[in-house]
Design a protein around this motif. Structure first.
Motif, PDB file in Angstrom:
ATOM      1  N   VAL A  14       2.151  -8.915  26.627  1.00  0.00           N
ATOM      2  CA  VAL A  14       1.045  -9.869  26.439  1.00  0.00           C
ATOM      3  C   VAL A  14       1.571 -11.306  26.610  1.00  0.00           C
ATOM      4  N   GLU A  15       2.791 -11.563  26.119  1.00  0.00           N
ATOM      5  CA  GLU A  15       3.356 -12.917  26.250  1.00  0.00           C
ATOM      6  C   GLU A  15       3.526 -13.296  27.723  1.00  0.00           C
ATOM      7  N   GLN A  16       3.988 -12.341  28.530  1.00  0.00           N
ATOM      8  CA  GLN A  16       4.159 -12.637  29.973  1.00  0.00           C
ATOM      9  C   GLN A  16       2.799 -12.895  30.627  1.00  0.00           C
ATOM     10  N   ILE A  17       1.789 -12.154  30.193  1.00  0.00           N
ATOM     11  CA  ILE A  17       0.445 -12.379  30.754  1.00  0.00           C
ATOM     12  C   ILE A  17      -0.028 -13.778  30.359  1.00  0.00           C
ATOM     13  N   ARG A  18       0.224 -14.158  29.112  1.00  0.00           N
ATOM     14  CA  ARG A  18      -0.219 -15.492  28.658  1.00  0.00           C
ATOM     15  C   ARG A  18       0.480 -16.594  29.463  1.00  0.00           C
ATOM     16  N   GLU A  19       1.771 -16.424  29.727  1.00  0.00           N
ATOM     17  CA  GLU A  19       2.510 -17.437  30.509  1.00  0.00           C
ATOM     18  C   GLU A  19       1.852 -17.664  31.865  1.00  0.00           C
ATOM     19  N   ILE A  20       1.403 -16.557  32.477  1.00  0.00           N
ATOM     20  CA  ILE A  20       0.761 -16.682  33.800  1.00  0.00           C
ATOM     21  C   ILE A  20      -0.581 -17.400  33.663  1.00  0.00           C
ATOM     22  N   VAL A  21      -1.355 -16.980  32.681  1.00  0.00           N
ATOM     23  CA  VAL A  21      -2.706 -17.541  32.519  1.00  0.00           C
ATOM     24  C   VAL A  21      -2.632 -19.039  32.213  1.00  0.00           C
ATOM     25  N   LEU A  22      -1.573 -19.474  31.492  1.00  0.00           N
ATOM     26  CA  LEU A  22      -1.475 -20.898  31.112  1.00  0.00           C
ATOM     27  C   LEU A  22      -0.666 -21.728  32.110  1.00  0.00           C
ATOM     28  N   ASP A  23      -0.116 -21.084  33.127  1.00  0.00           N
ATOM     29  CA  ASP A  23       0.685 -21.816  34.120  1.00  0.00           C
ATOM     30  C   ASP A  23      -0.211 -22.750  34.937  1.00  0.00           C
ATOM     31  N   GLU A  24       0.159 -24.035  34.979  1.00  0.00           N
ATOM     32  CA  GLU A  24      -0.710 -25.048  35.601  1.00  0.00           C
ATOM     33  C   GLU A  24      -0.992 -24.761  37.076  1.00  0.00           C
ATOM     34  N   THR A  25       0.051 -24.368  37.819  1.00  0.00           N
ATOM     35  CA  THR A  25      -0.136 -24.110  39.253  1.00  0.00           C
ATOM     36  C   THR A  25      -1.063 -22.921  39.455  1.00  0.00           C
ATOM     37  N   ALA A  26      -0.825 -21.867  38.658  1.00  0.00           N
ATOM     38  CA  ALA A  26      -1.687 -20.679  38.780  1.00  0.00           C
ATOM     39  C   ALA A  26      -3.125 -21.046  38.471  1.00  0.00           C
ATOM     40  N   ARG A  27      -3.331 -21.819  37.440  1.00  0.00           N
ATOM     41  CA  ARG A  27      -4.697 -22.172  37.026  1.00  0.00           C
ATOM     42  C   ARG A  27      -5.398 -23.000  38.102  1.00  0.00           C
ATOM     43  N   ALA A  28      -4.627 -23.893  38.722  1.00  0.00           N
ATOM     44  CA  ALA A  28      -5.236 -24.769  39.733  1.00  0.00           C
ATOM     45  C   ALA A  28      -5.734 -23.948  40.922  1.00  0.00           C
ATOM     46  N   ARG A  29      -4.975 -22.924  41.296  1.00  0.00           N
ATOM     47  CA  ARG A  29      -5.361 -22.119  42.480  1.00  0.00           C
ATOM     48  C   ARG A  29      -6.204 -20.902  42.123  1.00  0.00           C
ATOM     49  N   GLY A  30      -6.186 -20.555  40.858  1.00  0.00           N
ATOM     50  CA  GLY A  30      -6.991 -19.414  40.411  1.00  0.00           C
ATOM     51  C   GLY A  30      -6.158 -18.166  40.181  1.00  0.00           C
ATOM     52  N   VAL A  31      -6.639 -17.340  39.274  1.00  0.00           N
ATOM     53  CA  VAL A  31      -5.927 -16.114  38.889  1.00  0.00           C
ATOM     54  C   VAL A  31      -6.904 -14.942  39.002  1.00  0.00           C
ATOM     55  N   SER A  32      -6.452 -13.844  39.609  1.00  0.00           N
ATOM     56  CA  SER A  32      -7.266 -12.626  39.644  1.00  0.00           C
ATOM     57  C   SER A  32      -6.434 -11.468  39.123  1.00  0.00           C
ATOM     58  N   VAL A  33      -7.123 -10.506  38.530  1.00  0.00           N
ATOM     59  CA  VAL A  33      -6.419  -9.305  38.068  1.00  0.00           C
ATOM     60  C   VAL A  33      -6.831  -8.150  38.970  1.00  0.00           C
ATOM     61  N   VAL A  34      -5.864  -7.350  39.386  1.00  0.00           N
ATOM     62  CA  VAL A  34      -6.195  -6.196  40.221  1.00  0.00           C
ATOM     63  C   VAL A  34      -5.864  -4.910  39.464  1.00  0.00           C
ATOM     64  N   GLY A  35      -6.725  -3.909  39.638  1.00  0.00           N
ATOM     65  CA  GLY A  35      -6.444  -2.588  39.065  1.00  0.00           C
ATOM     66  C   GLY A  35      -5.743  -1.763  40.119  1.00  0.00           C
TER      67      GLY A  35
END
Ligand code: FAD
Length: 414
Positions: A14-35
């Motif tokens: 969960v901590e690694q997922i949070r790091e991605i979600v809060l990462d500024e570059t990722a947030r600026a370009r958008g984040v998607s989750v794939v199954g």
């Protein structure tokens, strides 16, 4: 899934997922989750975005035989979950035609099974843990007003971490398959309201269907899958090019008459063997309009307005409660049409599937979120009375649209 992601990350905690979600570059370009990537629509449009692949975040957290629930990590496949539950004498109440999907991916798109007595798989969710765009983990249970928003979310509320499902005791289903004339099946469609599980395939170019039903039995599963199952698989895979489909379907429909009876573990009985690679559209129409909708489809095929080759898949689902479920508050009949994808004519599916889409829309249909449709967000909003409520929840949990890829943006920000 369309386009190339900026980067694909496979967090395991969960901590690694949070790091991605809060990462500024990722947030600026958008984040998607794939199954497992089994959706035909471009729900996950990774072009330039950060893609979270949760295949490393999987497994059963807890099976609770007293409360009859199981909590499972989002990236777990339904196949793996079924196996683990079966080992403990438990089972999911219902099952889609394949089991390769992740639990989170299946729930996100209101994946349904084959029971007119039960809602979609999303309806069996009793609680969910979701990480929203601010990195907060929210636990939503059946007592929370948001639960019916979270049940079907198309990936735009945040990262679903874990889901808790209602269970039933593991059991055997007796599956019976037989050939019946299409007109007789349509005239007595009401009978499908009573079956435990069931549906039928109509073989285009014939007046025949293959009807299957499944009901609990005390007998143990038949030990081997046997030739009848193999025959059934072959028949469902019957996806010849349209010019030879007529002859092939006549042979298939005749052979279906000998398909017979088999006792199987409940989840395995509900699997069907579908022909890849295909594109497909599927509409859920109110049960009361189903016979007319199917007759209209048959008429269009017979008059030459639609050249399809694979059997048309018809199944049923009870009314459920999710705001964005195609079966919301209405028992529905799912009518699925697939079209082979060929290298020579990669876009050949678009015309036929557009015809199906136009036709079934007129019968108050709602398209499957994961399958091809040609509807705008505005049109879909008119079919979902709780659309605005979902939009409010989405904006509250993801005000900057971090999880909104281009496809979803077109849908929700029209
Ligand atoms: C051969 C075949 C048979 C099928 N049979 C059926 C059937 O019987 N009944 C039926 O209703 N459907 C059926 N489907 C459709 C299928 O169930 C859906 O496409 C399902 O969404 C696929 O799950 P997935 O794990 O591949 O998710 P993906 O396709 O990878 O993703 C689907 C959506 O879920 C989101 N998502 C995935 N994981 C998360 C997460 N952890 N957090 C937030 N969002 C997430 C994604 O962003 C995306 O919006 C079938 C599809 C195929 C190809």
């Amino acid at each position: 899934m369309r386009g190339t992601a900026d980067r694909v990350l496979t967090p395991q905690t969960v901590e690694q997922i949070r790091e991605i979600v809060l990462d500024e570059t990722a947030r600026a370009r958008g984040v998607s989750v794939v199954g497992s990537g089994h959706s035909y629509t471009s729900l996950v449009t990774p072009a330039g975005r950060t893609l979270i692949d949760l295949s490393g975040y999987r497994g059963l957290v807890e099976a609770d035989p007293v409360n009859m629930t199981a909590t499972v990590r989002a990236g777990t496949s339904i196949h793996a979950l079924n196996r683990q539950l079966a080992a403990e004498g438990l089972a999911l109440p219902n099952q889609s035609a394949i089991d390769e999907q992740t639990v989170a991916g299946a729930v996100a798109t209101a994946t349904h099974g084959s029971s007119p007595r039960q809602g979609t798989l999303s309806e069996h969710v009793v609680s969910a843990r979701v990480m929203t765009a601010d990195g907060q983990v929210r636990t939503i249970t059946r007592d929370d007003p948001e639960i019916d928003g979270v049940r079907v979310h198309l990936g735009c509320l945040g990262v679903v971490l874990d889901l808790t499902f209602a269970l039933v005791p593991g059991h055997t289903l007796r599956k019976v398959v037989r050939r019946r004339p299409l007109e007789e099946v349509l005239a007595r469609l009401e009978e499908f309201r009573e079956v435990h599980f069931g549906g039928f395939w109509w073989y285009p170019h014939t007046s025949q269907t293959m009807v299957w039903t499944a009901a609990p039995t005390d007998e143990p599963p038949t030990s081997s899958r046997g030739p009848r199952s193999a025959l059934l698989a072959a028949l469902c895979n019957n996806s010849c090019p349209p010019p030879v489909a007529g002859v092939a379907h006549h042979i298939a429909a005749r052979a279906a008459g000998r398909a017979g009876t088999q006792d199987m573990r409940c989840d395995e009985a509900l699997l069907h063997h579908l022909p890849p690679p295909v594109q497909g559209t599927e509409y859920s129409v109110p049960f009361s309009r189903a016979a007319d909708a199917i007759r209209a489809l048959v008429k269009t095929v017979r008059e030459g307005g639609l050249r399809i080759s694979a059997p048309v898949d018809v199944r049923f689902t009870a009314a459920d409660s999710a705001w964005l479920s195609p079966s919301r508050q209405s028992s529905t009949c799912h009518i699925g049409v697939t079209y082979p994808v060929s290298r020579r004519r990669p876009e050949a599916w678009a015309g036929p599937l557009r015809t199906v889409d136009s036709l079934l829309w007129e019968f108050e249909g709602r398209p499957h979120w994961a399958k091809v449709h040609f509807r705008t967000g505005e049109q879909l909003a008119s079919r979902y009375p709780q659309w605005d409520r979902f939009q409010e929840l989405r904006r509250a949990w993801d005000p900057d649209g971090v999880f909104l890829g281009s496809y979803l943006r077109n849908l929700f920000e029209h």
